[in-house]
Design an enzyme around this catalytic site. Structure first.
Site, PDB file in Angstrom:
ATOM      1  N   ASP A 418       0.515   8.379   2.715  1.00 33.95           N
ATOM      2  CA  ASP A 418       0.577   7.217   1.828  1.00 33.95           C
ATOM      3  C   ASP A 418      -0.678   7.216   0.957  1.00 33.95           C
ATOM      4  O   ASP A 418      -1.779   6.990   1.449  1.00 33.95           O
ATOM      5  CB  ASP A 418       0.649   5.940   2.682  1.00 33.95           C
ATOM      6  CG  ASP A 418       0.878   4.685   1.853  1.00 33.95           C
ATOM      7  OD1 ASP A 418       0.561   4.697   0.643  1.00 33.95           O
ATOM      8  OD2 ASP A 418       1.348   3.683   2.424  1.00 33.95           O
ATOM      9  N   HIS A 419      -0.490   7.449  -0.341  1.00 32.69           N
ATOM     10  CA  HIS A 419      -1.644   7.601  -1.234  1.00 32.69           C
ATOM     11  C   HIS A 419      -2.379   6.276  -1.466  1.00 32.69           C
ATOM     12  O   HIS A 419      -3.480   6.266  -2.023  1.00 32.69           O
ATOM     13  CB  HIS A 419      -1.183   8.189  -2.568  1.00 32.69           C
ATOM     14  CG  HIS A 419      -2.219   9.049  -3.234  1.00 32.69           C
ATOM     15  ND1 HIS A 419      -3.548   9.026  -2.881  1.00 32.69           N
ATOM     16  CD2 HIS A 419      -2.128   9.961  -4.215  1.00 32.69           C
ATOM     17  CE1 HIS A 419      -4.229   9.871  -3.630  1.00 32.69           C
ATOM     18  NE2 HIS A 419      -3.394  10.454  -4.447  1.00 32.69           N
ATOM     19  N   ARG A 420      -1.803   5.150  -1.066  1.00 34.62           N
ATOM     20  CA  ARG A 420      -2.523   3.879  -1.153  1.00 34.62           C
ATOM     21  C   ARG A 420      -3.652   3.814  -0.138  1.00 34.62           C
ATOM     22  O   ARG A 420      -4.637   3.089  -0.323  1.00 34.62           O
ATOM     23  CB  ARG A 420      -1.562   2.705  -0.925  1.00 34.62           C
ATOM     24  CG  ARG A 420      -0.473   2.564  -1.959  1.00 34.62           C
ATOM     25  CD  ARG A 420       0.531   1.509  -1.547  1.00 34.62           C
ATOM     26  NE  ARG A 420       1.171   1.851  -0.278  1.00 34.62           N
ATOM     27  CZ  ARG A 420       2.087   1.083   0.326  1.00 34.62           C
ATOM     28  NH1 ARG A 420       2.446  -0.063  -0.219  1.00 34.62           N
ATOM     29  NH2 ARG A 420       2.635   1.460   1.458  1.00 34.62           N
ATOM     30  N   ILE A 422      -4.674   6.921   1.817  1.00 35.00           N
ATOM     31  CA  ILE A 422      -5.301   8.227   2.041  1.00 35.00           C
ATOM     32  C   ILE A 422      -5.437   8.979   0.727  1.00 35.00           C
ATOM     33  O   ILE A 422      -4.476   9.061  -0.053  1.00 35.00           O
ATOM     34  CB  ILE A 422      -4.458   9.046   3.042  1.00 35.00           C
ATOM     35  CG1 ILE A 422      -4.396   8.329   4.398  1.00 35.00           C
ATOM     36  CG2 ILE A 422      -5.013  10.454   3.199  1.00 35.00           C
ATOM     37  CD1 ILE A 422      -3.296   8.814   5.298  1.00 35.00           C
TER      38      ILE A 422
END
Length: 446
Positions: A418-420, A422
């Site tokens: 999850d780019h939010r 990591i």
């Protein structure tokens, strides 16, 4: 000169006892010039009262649901030096205006006469153009009843206010109503496929109905219950989580030699020693090293819940579809114990005998397709987790050791995250760390 000023209700026409529908600042808040302090609402318009200067709010003289009239004190502002100069300048300009000759009777003063567009805008409630949605254009009765601040808040979240029910006075939409709407849509689980297009910016065109039998023979087969339940969950996760997948490889030559050397001992105890249990142990080691991967986003989206336990979900392929039983407290179990539990829970999954607690409490998931094939894939994150590890088929490949090429068994790893929560650099470090534990099992004891 005092460095505090009183901020008063400005000219609001012939209205009095106007309700305060929003208080946007508190005592002690730092504000800039033109920052909105409160929102007032008359029968004809909604207006925000801005701060005339930058400074610190020292006292709030009104509260939510109070009524005010022109000249009432809203707040006491301690201004900065620049703000004091601005105030002096404004006072000088006012004196100049007061000293200017009065225009002839019946003719508006050039300093106060509004432009035609401004006059029209001042006489109607604020309704930004970006609020226009299907079904509301040209129909004032359907324009959402919300203040400018709430409209801005909804636009930031991508929420269509026409779908939100207001709980405020006369049905006015409050901040809590918008937040509650978002939480409801995001928690609908199996119905997320339909909810995805309900005001959260996922307004996908509806798929057309097609009569496939026009082109040849067809057969209609219903989806299994597991696939129907998983469909909404997977769809919600895919459209609501910004997925990125980090690829890496692990040299598992030594690990595989160790596994084969102990395979018979496991068989004697009634289970198989598979590469998956080593992946579980390596994943736990990586989760301890990088705790942001062993976490979940809080419901407010502004904090991270870091977990101190290590429960790993394992995707199991069953005749009815994919299920993900969770092995609890993996950090407390050895390789053989994990192998026995993995065999037992996988068997119950295929026999449809899993209990609700068997699929709850996961921190991190592993999806292994190595027994089937493939070189890489992008697994979908199993929310509320923030990462999932995909494993493909290992292959023998020549690796240069500095002097010559040697045959080494290499395992492809695919980490979706999850780019939010990591960043890419963190994901690369995580996969490299995990691979290093698989490459040298002695590191798992460190």
């Amino acid at each position: 000169m005092s460095n505090t000023i009183e901020i008063r209700v400005p000219d609001i026409g012939d209205f009095s006892d106007i309700p305060v529908i929003e208080v946007l600042v508190s005592e002690g808040d730092q504000v800039k010039a033109e920052d909105s302090l409160v929102t007032l609402e008359s029968d004809k318009a909604t207006m925000e009262v801005p701060s005339p200067a930058a400074g610190v709010i020292r006292a709030m003289k009104i509260k939510l649901d109070d009524t005010v009239s022109e000249g009432d004190i809203i707040a006491v502002l301690e201004v900065t030096g620049d703000a004091e100069q601005s105030e002096d300048k404004a006072g000088a300009e006012k004196k100049e205006q007061d000293a200017a000759p009065e225009p002839p009777k019946g003719e508006p003063s050039p300093a106060t006469a509004p432009e035609p567009e401004q006059a029209i805008a001042a006489a109607r409630p604020e309704a930004p153009a970006e609020e226009a949605t299907v079904g509301t254009a040209g129909d004032p009765s359907k324009v959402p009843y919300a203040s400018p601040a709430i409209r801005r808040f909804a636009r930031e979240l991508g929420v269509d206010l026409t779908l939100v029910t207001g709980s405020g006075n006369k049905g006015r939409i409050l901040r809590e109503d918008v937040s509650g709407f978002v939480k409801t849509v995001m928690s609908e689980g199996a119905s997320a496929g339909a909810a995805g297009s309900r005001g959260l910016g996922f307004d996908f065109p509806v798929l057309p109905e097609v009569d496939y039998s026009r082109y040849g023979e067809v057969e209609k087969k219903p989806l299994s219950r597991i696939k129907k339940l998983a469909a909404g969950h997977l769809h919600r996760n895919w459209v609501s989580i910004p997925h990125v997948t980090q690829q890496d490889e692990a040299d598992i030559t030594d690990m595989e030699d160790f596994r084969k050397a102990n395979a018979q001992e496991a068989l004697d105890q009634g289970f198989k020693l598979t590469p998956l249990v080593f992946l579980i142990k390596a994943s736990v080691a990586a989760l301890k090293k990088f705790p942001q991967f062993n976490a979940s986003l809080d419901s407010d989206g502004e904090s991270l819940i870091l977990k101190k336990y290590f429960n790993v979900g394992i995707a199991v392929d069953t005749p009815e579809g994919l299920v993900v039983p969770v092995i609890q407290k993996c950090e407390r179990k050895g390789i053989m114990e994990l192998a026995a539990e993995l065999a037992e829970v996988s068997g119950r999954a295929r026999d449809k005998k899993l209990k609700p607690q068997d699929i709850q409490g996961g921190c991190f998931s592993i999806s292994s397709l190595g027994g089937i094939g493939g070189v890489a894939f992008t697994p979908i994150i199993n929310a509320p987790e923030v990462a999932i590890l995909g494993v493909s088929r290992s292959r023998m490949t020549p690796v240069w050791n500095g002097k010559e090429f040697q045959p080494r068994l290499v395992l492809p790893l695919s980490l979706s995250y999850d780019h939010r929560v990591i960043d890419g650099a963190e994901a690369a470090r995580f996969t490299r760390y995990l691979a290093s534990r698989l490459e040298d099992l002695r590191r798992l004891t460190l």
